[in-house]
Scaffold this motif. Structure first.
Motif, short mmCIF file in Angstrom:
data_model
loop_
_atom_site.label_atom_id
_atom_site.label_comp_id
_atom_site.label_asym_id
_atom_site.label_seq_id
_atom_site.Cartn_x
_atom_site.Cartn_y
_atom_site.Cartn_z
N ARG A 78 95.85 -16.04 70.57
CA ARG A 78 95.13 -14.92 71.18
C ARG A 78 94.10 -14.31 70.23
NH1 ARG A 78 100.41 -11.50 72.42
NH2 ARG A 78 100.72 -12.19 70.26
N SER A 79 94.07 -14.76 68.98
CA SER A 79 93.14 -14.20 67.99
C SER A 79 91.71 -14.68 68.27
CB SER A 79 93.56 -14.58 66.57
OG SER A 79 93.39 -15.96 66.35
N LYS A 80 90.76 -13.92 67.79
CA LYS A 80 89.35 -14.25 68.04
C LYS A 80 88.92 -15.55 67.36
CE LYS A 80 87.66 -9.59 68.98
NZ LYS A 80 86.69 -8.52 68.59
N LYS A 81 89.58 -15.90 66.28
CA LYS A 81 89.17 -17.10 65.56
C LYS A 81 89.33 -18.37 66.41
CE LYS A 81 92.25 -16.70 62.16
NZ LYS A 81 93.29 -15.80 62.72
N ILE A 82 90.23 -18.33 67.40
CA ILE A 82 90.42 -19.50 68.27
C ILE A 82 89.15 -19.80 69.05
CG2 ILE A 82 91.70 -20.43 70.22
CD1 ILE A 82 93.30 -20.34 67.65
N GLY A 83 88.53 -18.77 69.62
CA GLY A 83 87.27 -18.97 70.34
C GLY A 83 86.14 -19.37 69.41
N GLU A 84 86.15 -18.82 68.20
CA GLU A 84 85.11 -19.17 67.23
C GLU A 84 85.21 -20.64 66.84
OE1 GLU A 84 85.32 -14.63 65.39
OE2 GLU A 84 85.97 -16.35 64.18
N LEU A 85 86.43 -21.11 66.63
CA LEU A 85 86.63 -22.51 66.23
C LEU A 85 86.35 -23.46 67.39
CD1 LEU A 85 89.87 -22.06 64.11
CD2 LEU A 85 87.59 -22.61 63.26
N ARG A 86 86.57 -23.00 68.61
CA ARG A 86 86.24 -23.84 69.76
C ARG A 86 84.73 -24.04 69.85
NH1 ARG A 86 87.47 -20.52 73.58
NH2 ARG A 86 89.70 -20.95 73.46
N ALA A 87 83.98 -22.98 69.57
CA ALA A 87 82.52 -23.07 69.65
C ALA A 87 81.93 -23.78 68.44
CB ALA A 87 81.91 -21.67 69.77
N ASN A 88 82.56 -23.61 67.27
CA ASN A 88 82.05 -24.21 66.04
C ASN A 88 83.22 -24.42 65.07
OD1 ASN A 88 80.78 -24.98 63.69
ND2 ASN A 88 79.27 -23.35 63.69
N PRO A 89 83.72 -25.64 64.95
CA PRO A 89 84.88 -25.89 64.08
C PRO A 89 84.58 -25.92 62.58
CG PRO A 89 84.15 -27.94 65.06
CD PRO A 89 83.31 -26.85 65.67
N SER A 90 83.31 -25.77 62.21
CA SER A 90 82.95 -25.79 60.79
C SER A 90 83.41 -24.50 60.11
CB SER A 90 81.44 -25.96 60.62
OG SER A 90 81.01 -27.20 61.13
N VAL A 91 84.09 -24.64 58.98
CA VAL A 91 84.64 -23.48 58.27
C VAL A 91 84.45 -23.66 56.76
CG1 VAL A 91 86.40 -23.11 60.05
CG2 VAL A 91 86.96 -24.47 58.03
N GLU A 92 84.68 -22.57 56.04
CA GLU A 92 84.79 -22.65 54.58
C GLU A 92 85.89 -21.72 54.13
OE1 GLU A 92 81.49 -23.45 51.93
OE2 GLU A 92 81.99 -21.62 50.80
N LEU A 93 86.72 -22.23 53.25
CA LEU A 93 87.84 -21.48 52.69
C LEU A 93 87.51 -21.11 51.25
CD1 LEU A 93 90.91 -20.89 53.65
CD2 LEU A 93 91.47 -22.73 52.04
N CYS A 94 87.76 -19.86 50.88
CA CYS A 94 87.60 -19.42 49.49
C CYS A 94 88.97 -18.99 48.99
CB CYS A 94 86.60 -18.27 49.39
SG CYS A 94 86.17 -17.83 47.69
#
Length: 215
Positions: A78-94
């Motif tokens: 239910r978190s917003k990151k799910i929709g963000e990853l659906r639209a664009n799965p590119s990420v960066e971890l620090c």
């Protein structure tokens, strides 16, 4: 004579060295050296909002996916990151390790493994991640919908214990980060190494190029 030599005065480029998953072993060493610090397992995950703006939050490292270079985390569907990853799965971890003063920046694509995922291996990994969590951490997935206005009933945040013998709640998702680039910086030695996944690794063990760069 007197004619400029092509490339004169330019910094010489060093050819990257082909290695296996040396950066993975380095992260495991960093985790071991920082094991007395529980928050050393916390990292910042950057995604792109659907309106194009950046989003960032802290997530908890849950281990590598078996013997692969993929890193795992968990989140609420239910978190917003799910929709963000659906639209664009590119990420960066620090990821910063205080004891050893090291930083890792890990760029790649993130896969969301939900209850209805068709990959049986990924579903098993999701179930294993669920069982490894504490009762309290599992219970958070039974909390009210995240991000909306909080009501006056605080008992909603104290649900019955969700034990490991229960199946994962539908809200529980496994996140799997497939790295493409790992940037390791040591603030103690002022050394920086960039690992880039090589396309030549297709069809066999993943190959990585290692290049030492200025910090």
């Amino acid at each position: 004579r007197g004619r400029a030599v092509e490339g004169e005065g330019e910094a010489k480029r060093t050819k990257p060295i082909r290695v296996s998953m040396a950066w993975r072993e380095q992260i495991l060493k960093s985790l071991k050296k920082n094991s007395r610090l529980p928050y050393a397992r916390y990292a910042q995950l950057a995604t792109v909002r659907e309106d194009g703006r950046p989003a960032n939050r802290t997530i908890v490292y849950r281990g590598f996916l078996q013997d692969t270079p993929k890193l795992t985390f968990v989140t609420d569907r239910r978190s917003k990151k799910i929709g963000e990853l659906r639209a664009n799965p590119s990420v960066e971890l620090c990821w910063y390790f205080p004891q050893t003063r090291e930083q890792y920046r890990i760029a790649g694509t993130m896969r969301v493994v939900k209850v209805d995922d068709e990959d049986e291996a990924m579903l098993r990994a999701r179930g294993e991640a669920w069982k490894r969590m504490s009762d309290g951490a599992r219970s958070q997935f039974a909390w009210p919908f995240p991000g909306i206005e909080r009501g006056g009933d605080d008992s909603a945040f104290s649900p019955d214990p969700v034990t490991a013998d229960l199946p994962p709640l539908e809200e529980f998702c496994l996140l799997v980060l497939d790295p493409e680039r790992v940037d390791h910086l040591s603030l103690k030695s002022n050394e920086r190494t960039v690992f880039s996944r090589s396309s030549e690794g297709e069809g066999g063990p993943t190959a990585w190029d290692r290049l030492r760069v200025n910090p």
